[in-house]
Design a protein around this motif. Structure first.
Motif, short mmCIF file in Angstrom:
data_model
loop_
_atom_site.label_atom_id
_atom_site.label_comp_id
_atom_site.label_asym_id
_atom_site.label_seq_id
_atom_site.Cartn_x
_atom_site.Cartn_y
_atom_site.Cartn_z
N ILE A 13 0.85 -1.19 0.00
CA ILE A 13 0.00 0.00 0.00
C ILE A 13 0.89 1.24 0.00
O ILE A 13 1.71 1.43 0.89
N SER A 14 0.72 2.09 -1.02
CA SER A 14 1.52 3.32 -1.11
C SER A 14 0.73 4.55 -0.71
O SER A 14 1.31 5.54 -0.27
N ALA A 15 -0.60 4.49 -0.85
CA ALA A 15 -1.43 5.64 -0.47
C ALA A 15 -2.85 5.17 -0.19
O ALA A 15 -3.31 4.17 -0.75
N THR A 16 -3.52 5.90 0.67
CA THR A 16 -4.93 5.68 0.94
C THR A 16 -5.62 7.03 0.93
O THR A 16 -4.98 8.07 1.12
N GLY A 17 -6.92 7.02 0.73
CA GLY A 17 -7.65 8.29 0.74
C GLY A 17 -9.13 8.09 0.92
O GLY A 17 -9.64 6.97 0.86
N LYS A 18 -9.81 9.23 1.12
CA LYS A 18 -11.26 9.21 1.27
C LYS A 18 -11.82 10.58 0.93
O LYS A 18 -11.10 11.59 0.97
N SER A 19 -13.09 10.61 0.58
CA SER A 19 -13.82 11.85 0.36
C SER A 19 -15.31 11.55 0.42
O SER A 19 -15.72 10.39 0.36
N ASN A 36 -14.51 16.73 2.68
CA ASN A 36 -13.73 15.97 3.67
C ASN A 36 -12.68 15.07 3.02
O ASN A 36 -12.59 13.88 3.32
N VAL A 37 -11.90 15.65 2.14
CA VAL A 37 -10.88 14.90 1.41
C VAL A 37 -9.67 14.67 2.31
O VAL A 37 -9.21 15.56 3.02
N SER A 38 -9.15 13.46 2.26
CA SER A 38 -7.94 13.11 3.01
C SER A 38 -7.17 12.08 2.20
O SER A 38 -7.72 11.05 1.80
N SER A 49 -5.15 17.13 3.19
CA SER A 49 -6.57 17.12 3.50
C SER A 49 -7.19 18.47 3.17
O SER A 49 -6.50 19.48 3.11
N GLY A 50 -8.50 18.45 2.93
CA GLY A 50 -9.19 19.69 2.63
C GLY A 50 -10.55 19.47 2.01
O GLY A 50 -11.11 18.38 2.08
N GLY A 51 -11.07 20.52 1.38
CA GLY A 51 -12.42 20.51 0.84
C GLY A 51 -12.56 19.85 -0.52
O GLY A 51 -13.54 19.15 -0.77
N HIS A 68 -11.20 26.53 -1.20
CA HIS A 68 -11.09 25.43 -0.25
C HIS A 68 -9.73 25.43 0.43
O HIS A 68 -8.69 25.47 -0.23
N ASP A 69 -9.74 25.36 1.76
CA ASP A 69 -8.50 25.23 2.52
C ASP A 69 -7.93 23.83 2.30
O ASP A 69 -8.66 22.84 2.32
N ILE A 70 -6.62 23.78 2.12
CA ILE A 70 -5.91 22.52 1.97
C ILE A 70 -4.78 22.50 2.99
O ILE A 70 -4.03 23.48 3.10
N ALA A 71 -4.66 21.43 3.73
CA ALA A 71 -3.59 21.27 4.71
C ALA A 71 -2.64 20.17 4.24
O ALA A 71 -3.08 19.14 3.73
N ILE A 72 -1.35 20.42 4.41
CA ILE A 72 -0.32 19.43 4.10
C ILE A 72 0.50 19.22 5.36
O ILE A 72 1.00 20.18 5.95
N LYS A 73 0.62 17.98 5.77
CA LYS A 73 1.42 17.63 6.94
C LYS A 73 2.43 16.57 6.53
O LYS A 73 2.09 15.62 5.82
N THR A 74 3.66 16.74 6.97
CA THR A 74 4.68 15.72 6.75
C THR A 74 5.27 15.32 8.09
O THR A 74 5.20 16.07 9.06
#
Length: 131
Positions: A13-19, A36-38, A49-51, A68-74
């Motif tokens: 698994i390299s990535a997962t997501g939802k909306s 509710n994108v992640s 994550s973001g709208g 839409h606000d977008i957040a990036i966390k590392t």
């Protein structure tokens, strides 16, 4: 609601997501995630994550709406040590948590920018100066 999982060439698994919603334009290879994108990228230890986010697969371009606000966390450590997942980068020299609007990210160059102001924190560890 949509959830998805991406796998690398070795079946990990390299990535997962939802909306909340998903729109696919298969002929153009453009996919839009709304509400509710992640998205978690395990190889890069990155959470976005973001709208709303739109992925253009032909041009390898990820963009968000200007409203839409977008957040990036590392993180500097992998998100999981589960062997079913791609091993993330360890001891990264940069950890950040930023938020803004108007994200444009290239999957080819791995560069991204926001068209509007950004707020957050970026920590850069320089081994030559930190002991």
């Amino acid at each position: 609601n949509l959830t998805f999982t991406l796998f690398d060439d070795f079946g990990k698994i390299s990535a997962t997501g939802k909306s909340d919603f998903f729109i696919a334009y298969n002929n153009e290879a453009i996919y839009t995630l709304l509400g509710n994108v992640s998205i978690t990228n395990y190889q890069e230890n990155m959470l976005i994550s973001g709208g709303s986010l739109k992925w253009d697969n032909k041009n390898q371009q990820l963009v968000s709406g200007l409203q839409h606000d977008i957040a990036i966390k590392t993180a500097n450590e992998p998100f999981t040590d589960n062997p079913a997942f791609v091993s993330g980068k360890s001891n990264s020299s940069q950890v950040m948590q930023i938020e803004g609007r108007g994200l444009s990210a290239s999957g080819l160059s791995e560069n991204y920018h926001f068209s509007n102001s950004v707020q957050g924190t970026i920590f850069i560890h320089d081994e030559d100066t930190i002991q």
